[in-house]
Design a protein around this motif. Structure first.
Motif, PDB file in Angstrom:
ATOM      1  N   LEU B  27      15.359  18.979  -2.405  1.00  4.66           N
ATOM      2  CA  LEU B  27      15.049  20.430  -2.090  1.00  4.66           C
ATOM      3  C   LEU B  27      16.345  21.011  -1.324  1.00  4.66           C
ATOM      4  O   LEU B  27      16.441  22.064  -1.508  1.00  4.66           O
ATOM      5  CB  LEU B  27      13.773  20.712  -1.307  1.00  4.66           C
ATOM      6  CG  LEU B  27      12.352  20.371  -1.791  1.00  4.66           C
ATOM      7  CD1 LEU B  27      11.068  20.386  -0.740  1.00  4.66           C
ATOM      8  CD2 LEU B  27      12.178  20.905  -2.896  1.00  4.66           C
ATOM      9  N   ALA B  28      16.692  20.181  -0.349  1.00  3.66           N
ATOM     10  CA  ALA B  28      18.045  20.670   0.453  1.00  3.66           C
ATOM     11  C   ALA B  28      19.424  21.092  -0.615  1.00  3.66           C
ATOM     12  O   ALA B  28      20.077  21.973  -0.304  1.00  3.66           O
ATOM     13  CB  ALA B  28      18.426  19.672   1.419  1.00  3.66           C
ATOM     14  N   MET B  29      19.337  20.460  -1.750  1.00  4.17           N
ATOM     15  CA  MET B  29      20.303  20.589  -2.611  1.00  4.17           C
ATOM     16  C   MET B  29      20.105  21.840  -3.474  1.00  4.17           C
ATOM     17  O   MET B  29      21.086  22.516  -3.789  1.00  4.17           O
ATOM     18  CB  MET B  29      20.532  19.321  -3.427  1.00  4.17           C
ATOM     19  CG  MET B  29      21.142  18.193  -2.985  1.00  4.17           C
ATOM     20  SD  MET B  29      21.062  16.888  -3.556  1.00  4.17           S
ATOM     21  CE  MET B  29      21.558  17.021  -5.309  1.00  4.17           C
ATOM     22  N   THR B  30      18.836  22.095  -3.800  1.00  4.58           N
ATOM     23  CA  THR B  30      18.480  23.314  -4.647  1.00  4.58           C
ATOM     24  C   THR B  30      18.357  24.567  -3.988  1.00  4.58           C
ATOM     25  O   THR B  30      18.374  25.884  -4.258  1.00  4.58           O
ATOM     26  CB  THR B  30      17.517  22.972  -5.669  1.00  4.58           C
ATOM     27  OG1 THR B  30      16.162  22.570  -4.762  1.00  4.58           O
ATOM     28  CG2 THR B  30      17.717  21.801  -6.679  1.00  4.58           C
ATOM     29  N   GLY B  31      17.885  24.310  -2.689  1.00  2.00           N
ATOM     30  CA  GLY B  31      17.403  25.417  -1.956  1.00  2.00           C
ATOM     31  C   GLY B  31      18.433  26.626  -1.553  1.00  2.00           C
ATOM     32  O   GLY B  31      18.136  27.845  -1.847  1.00  2.00           O
ATOM     33  N   PRO B  32      19.584  26.254  -1.241  1.00  7.07           N
ATOM     34  CA  PRO B  32      20.758  27.482  -0.979  1.00  7.07           C
ATOM     35  C   PRO B  32      20.990  28.120  -2.269  1.00  7.07           C
ATOM     36  O   PRO B  32      21.276  29.308  -2.135  1.00  7.07           O
ATOM     37  CB  PRO B  32      21.857  26.608  -0.566  1.00  7.07           C
ATOM     38  CG  PRO B  32      21.149  25.268   0.161  1.00  7.07           C
ATOM     39  CD  PRO B  32      20.161  24.985  -0.735  1.00  7.07           C
ATOM     40  N   VAL B 133       8.186  20.975   6.497  1.00  5.08           N
ATOM     41  CA  VAL B 133       9.338  21.504   6.789  1.00  5.08           C
ATOM     42  C   VAL B 133      10.113  21.871   5.504  1.00  5.08           C
ATOM     43  O   VAL B 133      10.613  23.052   5.299  1.00  5.08           O
ATOM     44  CB  VAL B 133      10.420  20.991   7.881  1.00  5.08           C
ATOM     45  CG1 VAL B 133      11.734  21.631   8.187  1.00  5.08           C
ATOM     46  CG2 VAL B 133       9.384  21.034   8.964  1.00  5.08           C
ATOM     47  N   ALA B 134      10.676  20.808   5.038  1.00  5.65           N
ATOM     48  CA  ALA B 134      11.349  20.891   3.623  1.00  5.65           C
ATOM     49  C   ALA B 134      10.885  21.866   2.698  1.00  5.65           C
ATOM     50  O   ALA B 134      11.627  22.784   2.081  1.00  5.65           O
ATOM     51  CB  ALA B 134      11.455  19.533   3.018  1.00  5.65           C
ATOM     52  N   ALA B 139      11.079  27.017  -0.200  1.00  3.78           N
ATOM     53  CA  ALA B 139      10.306  27.972  -0.779  1.00  3.78           C
ATOM     54  C   ALA B 139      10.418  29.291  -0.117  1.00  3.78           C
ATOM     55  O   ALA B 139       9.648  30.634  -0.413  1.00  3.78           O
ATOM     56  CB  ALA B 139       8.895  27.645  -0.732  1.00  3.78           C
ATOM     57  N   SER B 140      10.925  29.435   1.195  1.00  2.00           N
ATOM     58  CA  SER B 140      11.140  30.665   1.863  1.00  2.00           C
ATOM     59  C   SER B 140      11.459  31.831   1.057  1.00  2.00           C
ATOM     60  O   SER B 140      10.989  32.760   1.097  1.00  2.00           O
ATOM     61  CB  SER B 140      11.736  30.558   3.116  1.00  2.00           C
ATOM     62  OG  SER B 140      13.036  30.156   2.992  1.00  2.00           O
ATOM     63  N   THR B 141      12.595  31.660   0.352  1.00  8.33           N
ATOM     64  CA  THR B 141      13.041  32.876  -0.590  1.00  8.33           C
ATOM     65  C   THR B 141      12.222  33.474  -1.542  1.00  8.33           C
ATOM     66  O   THR B 141      11.768  34.510  -1.671  1.00  8.33           O
ATOM     67  CB  THR B 141      14.538  32.312  -1.512  1.00  8.33           C
ATOM     68  OG1 THR B 141      15.044  31.559  -0.383  1.00  8.33           O
ATOM     69  CG2 THR B 141      15.025  33.413  -2.249  1.00  8.33           C
TER      70      THR B 141
END
Lengths: 296, 348
Positions: B27-32, B133-134, B139-141
């Motif tokens: 998730l950290a890699m795809t989120g930004p 949290v992750a 998903a915030s976007t």
């Protein structure tokens, strides 16, 4: 000597079935006590009550003067090796010793390591791959190194081959002597207990049939063989334990503190096995005479 | 006892932690990237002065599946905790008899269970928190894209965001321990834990969550912007119209939408009087598209029909999160309390 185990009217019921009823027992300290009886007699129930795994339905039980298994102090004083000597299959032998050391303030690590070394167990071996005899020895080692005052063992050798049995009993006796342990162990085989025990409790149908020091039991039980006679005609101080008759002959097993003078009888001594079997065999057992009980 | 608990727990602990960390890294890699794509797209259409609607639709289409997948993982994680951490915790010991070894050391059973449940239970809460949290961050976007259809109180979004996953994890764990204690066998305990947990997770959004706070009632006029679906039927020369309202504000959770007449009685379908031709197709004077419906809706309003809506506003997302988390934590504590009672009184 204080009592290691005292029971008064002790009973345990499962649903409608009484696994143990009206058990009254007084075992003095400093003995290796054999608890013998057929399967289902209530041996495991009695020992589980003594270790605090079960709570009694009726009556009360005290072990070393305290209520079994309620507080850490009591737990520390009583060691228990459960039936089938459970161990953690995924733990190594060394990890079992570590478990013992972590959970017991009085842990005697030197004794534990010494025993493991003498038994030739590999500390790195997983308990799941040990033989039944080795696993029993490991469980016994944990029980001994905990340094309890009383060690209770429930059928510890039932699943072992004769050689492993002998080694186990030997190790147990050595530890009992070395650490001045009181020991209570159960078995349904008298031969397991014959060499080891100096005190015997016979439990049949959830009731204590006889309890006492082995020497005293052997000295006071006699087999009388002679012409056929009714048990009631025997002297009052001779308690008839069992009676069997043929057409012309009677054989009695009697318990008495005094010598037998009647010349009609051929008197012989009983072996421990015979003595136990006498109490186990319900077909020949004679109910105690009430009058006699009152006078004693 | 702490050593023993860790020694028994380390393999399932490391396995599940590794899974969660791997998931969080993914998730950290795809989120930004997702956030950047959205920001760029909005900036581009703003610069060109065009409508951003088509871009937003495309964006949501592209990431709907991924978002569903991530939410599904967030929903499954508590179940895994209950299955592999909770259910075997006590049942495995009872099954193979090792409780008879450990209970005969100089430690009370209560303490034994306290340490086991505390360490494993805290680990469950930590895993739940890390996952929550992750997922929430990733998903915030997508969650914040303005979109009328989207409501964050709906189960699959709500369950994987915020703080509720922590409550779910703790509950699943306590449930597993309890079931394991009752059944005394690991495999049946795992099966029953899963079944009960799934039932609870379905029952919560359907039967309980709507009533956590009193819903808002609103009576609104029937206009084009308040109608979700519109149906029209001609029968014997009379028009029958069916209108269904939609949530009056963005992201609200609509519980019920009824149409009521001028005296406030709910009606299924509106049958117009014969004299009214506003809803009869082809009768409208103006040719522009949609005008027919507009005239028709105006006629309904003139006759006194209204939408009666019951809903939860989107602003209740956090109150709901805290209330539901509280409920699950309370249930977990109740189950843990039961475990101790059972251990003292029944498990012998």
């Amino acid at each position: 000597m204080t009592a290691v185990l005292q029971a008064r009217g002790l009973g345990k019921r499962y649903g409608r079935h009484w696994a143990l009823s009206d058990c009254t027992l007084d075992i003095p300290a400093g003995h290796v006590v054999g608890l013998v009886g057929p399967n289902g007699a209530g041996k495991t129930t009695l020992l589980n009550l003594a270790s605090g795994h079960l709570t009694p339905t009726t009556g009360e039980i005290t072990v070393l003067g305290g209520r079994p298994g309620t507080d850490p102090n009591q737990l520390r004083k009583v060691g228990f090796v459960a039936q089938d000597t459970p161990t953690y299959a995924g733990f190594t032998v060394a990890e079992h010793l570590r478990l013992g050391a972590r959970l017991n303030p009085g842990w005697d690590d030197a004794t534990a390591r010494d025993r493991i070394a003498r038994l030739g167990l590999d500390p790195g071996q997983r308990a799941g791959t040990l033989s039944g005899g080795q696993r029993a020895q490991l469980a016994l080692t944990i029980g001994i190194a905990k340094r309890p005052e009383l060690l209770i063992l429930d059928e510890p050798v039932a699943a072992l081959d004769p050689l492993a049995r002998r080694e186990f009993m030997q190790g147990l006796l050595e530890a009992a002597v070395e650490h001045e342990l009181s020991v209570v162990l159960s078995s349904h085989l008298v031969s397991d207990l014959e060499r080891a025990c100096d005190y015997l409790v016979v439990l049949v149908d959830s009731r204590v049939q006889v309890a006492g020091e082995v020497e005293e039991l052997l000295a006071t039980h006699h087999r009388l063989a002679g012409p056929r006679r009714d048990p009631d005609q025997l002297p009052r101080d001779q308690r008839v334990v069992s009676a069997s008759h043929t057409d012309r002959q009677s054989t009695f097993i009697v318990r008495t503190d005094s010598a037998i003078h009647d010349p009609v009888w051929t008197v012989s001594q009983l072996s421990l096995e015979d003595l136990v079997l006498t109490y186990l065999d319900s077909s020949t057992r004679v109910a105690p005479r009430p009058v006699l009980e009152v006078q004693r | 006892m702490i050593w023993l608990t860790w020694r028994q727990f380390r393999i399932p602990a490391i396995t599940l932690f590794a899974l969660v960390v791997a998931f969080a890294v993914l998730l950290a890699m795809t989120g930004p990237g997702i956030a950047a794509e959205y920001a760029d797209g909005i900036a581009a259409c703003a610069q060109q002065g065009t409508d951003c609607g088509p871009f937003v639709n495309n964006f949501l289409n592209d990431y709907q599946t991924a978002s569903l997948g991530v939410s599904a993982v967030a929903l499954v994680m508590p179940a895994l905790i209950g299955l592999f951490w909770g259910a075997p915790l006590v049942s495995r010991e009872l099954e193979v008899g090792t409780h008879r070894l450990v209970w005969n050391q100089s430690i009370t059973r209560t303490r034994w269970l306290v340490v086991k449940m505390t360490i494993t239970g805290l680990a469950a809460v930590v895993v739940g928190a890390v996952g929550a949290v992750a997922v929430t961050w990733w998903a915030s976007t997508i969650d914040n894209v303005p979109d009328n259809e989207f409501n964050r109180l709906a189960s699959w979004v709500f369950d994987g965001r915020g703080v509720v996953p922590i409550g779910y994890s703790a509950f699943a764990f306590a449930l597993g321990v309890t079931v394991g204690m009752l059944l005394r066998r690991a495999l049946p305990a795992m099966a029953v834990t899963l079944a009960v947990f799934v039932v609870v997770q379905f029952a919560m959004p359907l039967l309980v969550r709507p009533y956590l706070l009193p819903p808002t009632d609103a009576t609104v006029e029937i206009t084009e912007s308040t109608v979700d679906t519109f149906g029209h039927n001609m029968q014997n020369g009379r028009s029958t119209v069916l209108v269904e309202g939609q949530a009056p504000e963005e992201g609200a959770w609509l519980l019920s939408a009824r149409t009521v007449d001028s005296s406030g009685n709910p009606v299924e379908a509106i049958t117009l009087p014969e004299s009214s031709t506003a809803c009869t197709p082809g009768q409208s004077a103006t040719p522009e598209p949609g005008a027919g419906m507009k005239t028709c809706l105006a006629e309904l309003t003139r006759l006194g029909y209204r939408h009666e809506l019951t809903y939860h506003p989107a602003s209740r997302f956090w109150p709901f999160q805290w209330i539901e988390t509280g409920i699950y934590l309370a249930l977990s504590l109740a189950l843990a309390g039961f475990c101790f009672w059972w251990l003292r009184h029944r498990l012998a």
